[in-house]
Design an enzyme around this catalytic site. Structure first.
Site, PDB file in Angstrom:
ATOM      1  N   MET A 105      -0.741  -3.401 -13.432  1.00 58.14           N
ATOM      2  CA  MET A 105      -2.185  -3.580 -13.614  1.00 58.14           C
ATOM      3  C   MET A 105      -2.808  -2.365 -14.302  1.00 58.14           C
ATOM      4  SD  MET A 105      -2.846  -6.552 -12.352  1.00 58.14           S
ATOM      5  CE  MET A 105      -4.603  -6.631 -12.045  1.00 58.14           C
ATOM      6  N   LEU A 130      -3.514   1.966  -7.330  1.00 61.70           N
ATOM      7  CA  LEU A 130      -2.262   2.283  -6.637  1.00 61.70           C
ATOM      8  C   LEU A 130      -1.870   1.194  -5.646  1.00 61.70           C
ATOM      9  CD1 LEU A 130      -3.240   5.996  -6.148  1.00 61.70           C
ATOM     10  CD2 LEU A 130      -1.298   5.193  -7.517  1.00 61.70           C
ATOM     11  N   ARG A 185      -7.625 -11.914 -10.060  1.00 63.30           N
ATOM     12  CA  ARG A 185      -6.817 -12.474 -11.149  1.00 63.30           C
ATOM     13  C   ARG A 185      -5.501 -11.701 -11.298  1.00 63.30           C
ATOM     14  NH1 ARG A 185     -12.264 -13.238 -14.800  1.00 63.30           N
ATOM     15  NH2 ARG A 185     -13.184 -14.797 -13.448  1.00 63.30           N
ATOM     16  N   LYS A 223     -12.410  -9.148  -1.556  1.00 59.29           N
ATOM     17  CA  LYS A 223     -11.079  -9.243  -2.176  1.00 59.29           C
ATOM     18  C   LYS A 223     -10.033  -9.698  -1.143  1.00 59.29           C
ATOM     19  CE  LYS A 223      -7.379  -8.368  -4.662  1.00 59.29           C
ATOM     20  NZ  LYS A 223      -6.947  -9.297  -5.694  1.00 59.29           N
ATOM     21  N   ASN A 275     -10.644 -13.317   0.007  1.00 60.33           N
ATOM     22  CA  ASN A 275     -10.234 -14.233  -1.060  1.00 60.33           C
ATOM     23  C   ASN A 275      -8.705 -14.351  -1.095  1.00 60.33           C
ATOM     24  OD1 ASN A 275     -10.665 -15.744  -3.686  1.00 60.33           O
ATOM     25  ND2 ASN A 275      -9.349 -14.078  -4.346  1.00 60.33           N
ATOM     26  N   ASN A 276      -8.032 -13.216  -1.011  1.00 57.51           N
ATOM     27  CA  ASN A 276      -6.564 -13.262  -1.052  1.00 57.51           C
ATOM     28  C   ASN A 276      -6.003 -13.932   0.193  1.00 57.51           C
ATOM     29  OD1 ASN A 276      -6.811 -11.917  -3.430  1.00 57.51           O
ATOM     30  ND2 ASN A 276      -5.196 -10.437  -2.997  1.00 57.51           N
ATOM     31  N   MET A 295      -7.273 -16.312   1.925  1.00 54.93           N
ATOM     32  CA  MET A 295      -7.412 -17.754   1.840  1.00 54.93           C
ATOM     33  C   MET A 295      -6.478 -18.339   0.779  1.00 54.93           C
ATOM     34  SD  MET A 295     -10.973 -19.661   1.953  1.00 54.93           S
ATOM     35  CE  MET A 295     -11.132 -21.412   1.870  1.00 54.93           C
ATOM     36  N   SER A 296      -6.424 -17.712  -0.386  1.00 57.85           N
ATOM     37  CA  SER A 296      -5.594 -18.317  -1.435  1.00 57.85           C
ATOM     38  C   SER A 296      -4.108 -18.153  -1.137  1.00 57.85           C
ATOM     39  CB  SER A 296      -5.965 -17.781  -2.820  1.00 57.85           C
ATOM     40  OG  SER A 296      -5.770 -16.408  -2.880  1.00 57.85           O
TER      41      SER A 296
HETATM   42  P1  NAD Z   1       2.621  -1.476  -9.570  1.00 59.29           P
HETATM   43  O1  NAD Z   1       3.591  -1.256  -8.476  1.00 59.29           O
HETATM   44  O2  NAD Z   1       3.059  -2.189 -10.817  1.00 59.29           O
HETATM   45  O3  NAD Z   1       2.006  -0.075 -10.039  1.00 59.29           O
HETATM   46  C1  NAD Z   1       1.687   0.963  -9.180  1.00 59.29           C
HETATM   47  C2  NAD Z   1       1.811   2.255  -9.972  1.00 59.29           C
HETATM   48  O4  NAD Z   1       1.419   3.341  -9.117  1.00 59.29           O
HETATM   49  C3  NAD Z   1       3.237   2.535 -10.429  1.00 59.29           C
HETATM   50  O5  NAD Z   1       3.244   2.834 -11.805  1.00 59.29           O
HETATM   51  C4  NAD Z   1       3.649   3.733  -9.593  1.00 59.29           C
HETATM   52  O6  NAD Z   1       4.560   4.622 -10.247  1.00 59.29           O
HETATM   53  C5  NAD Z   1       2.299   4.402  -9.385  1.00 59.29           C
HETATM   54  N1  NAD Z   1       2.288   5.345  -8.260  1.00 59.29           N
HETATM   55  C6  NAD Z   1       2.826   5.180  -7.028  1.00 59.29           C
HETATM   56  N2  NAD Z   1       2.621   6.305  -6.286  1.00 59.29           N
HETATM   57  C7  NAD Z   1       1.930   7.158  -7.079  1.00 59.29           C
HETATM   58  C8  NAD Z   1       1.411   8.451  -6.888  1.00 59.29           C
HETATM   59  N3  NAD Z   1       1.558   9.099  -5.727  1.00 59.29           N
HETATM   60  N4  NAD Z   1       0.768   9.054  -7.904  1.00 59.29           N
HETATM   61  C9  NAD Z   1       0.610   8.412  -9.085  1.00 59.29           C
HETATM   62  N5  NAD Z   1       1.061   7.168  -9.331  1.00 59.29           N
HETATM   63  C10 NAD Z   1       1.732   6.566  -8.338  1.00 59.29           C
HETATM   64  O7  NAD Z   1       1.372  -2.232  -8.915  1.00 59.29           O
HETATM   65  P2  NAD Z   1       0.243  -3.097  -9.667  1.00 59.29           P
HETATM   66  O8  NAD Z   1       0.678  -4.506  -9.788  1.00 59.29           O
HETATM   67  O9  NAD Z   1      -0.228  -2.341 -10.863  1.00 59.29           O
HETATM   68  O10 NAD Z   1      -0.892  -3.065  -8.537  1.00 59.29           O
HETATM   69  C11 NAD Z   1      -1.779  -1.990  -8.352  1.00 59.29           C
HETATM   70  C12 NAD Z   1      -2.841  -2.422  -7.379  1.00 59.29           C
HETATM   71  O11 NAD Z   1      -3.525  -3.571  -7.901  1.00 59.29           O
HETATM   72  C13 NAD Z   1      -2.286  -2.851  -6.012  1.00 59.29           C
HETATM   73  O12 NAD Z   1      -3.134  -2.362  -4.999  1.00 59.29           O
HETATM   74  C14 NAD Z   1      -2.281  -4.359  -6.105  1.00 59.29           C
HETATM   75  O13 NAD Z   1      -2.362  -4.973  -4.829  1.00 59.29           O
HETATM   76  C15 NAD Z   1      -3.512  -4.612  -6.949  1.00 59.29           C
HETATM   77  N6  NAD Z   1      -3.536  -5.902  -7.664  1.00 59.29           N
HETATM   78  C16 NAD Z   1      -2.420  -6.366  -8.285  1.00 59.29           C
HETATM   79  C17 NAD Z   1      -2.481  -7.580  -8.986  1.00 59.29           C
HETATM   80  C18 NAD Z   1      -1.275  -8.119  -9.713  1.00 59.29           C
HETATM   81  O14 NAD Z   1      -1.323  -9.273 -10.182  1.00 59.29           O
HETATM   82  N7  NAD Z   1      -0.215  -7.352  -9.892  1.00 59.29           N
HETATM   83  C19 NAD Z   1      -3.684  -8.303  -9.050  1.00 59.29           C
HETATM   84  C20 NAD Z   1      -4.810  -7.780  -8.421  1.00 59.29           C
HETATM   85  C21 NAD Z   1      -4.731  -6.576  -7.742  1.00 59.29           C
END
Ligand code: NAD
Length: 297
Positions: A12, A65, A123, A171, A174-175, A177-178
């Protein structure tokens, strides 16, 4: 255009950071995964050596994160953001974390004189790439207004959730429920197949009923949300029909844990004397069982 520290360049965070660069902002990026940092540097970002380095001279710092412990660590841990963050900067946590952690982090930041809001996103990563995320903003009106140009680069819609901590709350609900509905849908589709019903037929019928549309916008508005529990469809009948489906599933060896658990709520509702009320009274009963004040006398 602003200087932005961006921490967490995963599935993301990377496309979100890239869309901020495309929007004309200057980014100082940090991730423990150096290849993710290098990829953003190729797109015009500056590499930071720590969260504190990313926050240096930044007007905004965005964190994206995996969990609340990591957000806490990048804020207050070794070489954390607070070591260099300007008191006039705005910290925006866009991660999905536990709402009570969000509350605690906002309070700790505020106690130290920093401004923090949360803005988790709805999303998927495809929407992150296209800049079409749903931004669920939790903060003061002034904070949201200030962050809006950043949100406009990353998303296509911003919801003002109504104050600090409310963005992460909506958030998670929503999650909840879905995600639960995804499991219930899998039960229904598996049971359909096991009893010889075409999925297409189930899909056609359920696309037009509360099963497919959800209850918030169909059965609830005219009944439990309007304070009217006179039966359009009785709890007793819903309990009976659910029982038939559970018996059927049992006979064809399809596990239906969501359906089985929901029958308990109908049983509790009947035991409370609501058997002849509208089926939407499960909501009022669950509220009362949870210690919330009854709304419908
Ligand atoms: P991801 O695991 O792909 O990315 C997380 C990133 O954080 C990685 O690049 C990792 O190296 C980095 N990281 C971990 N520890 C760290 C630290 N101490 N310092 C710096 N960087 C560090 O996860 P994502 O899919 O990008 O999700 C990120 C957030 O977004 C999560 O909280 C997730 O629940 C939320 N989210 C994800 C989605 C999805 O579809 N993937 C959708 C909505 C929300």
């Amino acid at each position: 255009m602003s200087t932005i520290g961006f921490i967490g360049l995963g599935q993301m965070g990377s496309p979100m950071a890239l869309n901020l660069i495309k929007g004309g902002h200057s980014l100082r990026v940090f991730d423990i995964n150096t290849s993710a940092v290098e990829a953003l540097v190729e797109q015009g970002a500056t590499a930071a050596s720590s969260p504190a380095d990313a926050a240096l001279d930044a007007e905004f710092v965005v964190t994206m994160l995996p969990n609340g412990t990591l957000v806490k660590n990048v804020l207050f841990g070794e070489s954390g953001i607070v070591e260099s963050l300007d008191k006039n900067a705005l910290l925006i946590d866009m991660s999905t974390i536990h709402p009570f952690e969000t509350d605690a982090l906002i309070k700790q930041m505020s106690d130290r004189g920093f401004s923090m809001m949360e803005a988790p996103v709805g999303r998927t990563s495809d929407h992150a790439v296209k800049g079409e995320l749903l931004i669920l903003a939790g903060g003061t009106k002034a904070q949201i207004e200030r962050a809006q140009p950043l949100f406009d680069c990353m998303g296509s819609e911003t919801v003002d959730a109504g104050g600090a901590g409310k963005g992460i709350r909506v958030k998670i609900i929503n999650n909840y429920m879905s995600i639960a509905l995804n499991a219930l849908s899998a039960e229904a589709a598996t049971l359909s197949e096991a009893i010889g019903l075409e999925f297409e037929t189930a899909l056609e019928v359920m696309s037009g009923t509360p099963a497919g549309k959800g209850h918030f916008t169909t059965t609830w508005p005219g009944k439990v949300l309007a304070g009217d529990l006179s039966p359009a469809f009785m709890v007793d009948l819903a309990h009976k029909d659910l029982g038939i489906a559970l018996d059927l599933a049992n006979q064809v060896n399809v596990p239906v844990p969501c359906g089985a658990a929901s029958r308990e709520l109908y049983s509790i509702t009947r035991a409370a004397g609501r058997g002849r009320q509208d089926w939407t009274s499960v909501f009022e009963q669950l509220r009362v069982t949870s210690g919330l004040e009854a709304k419908i006398k």
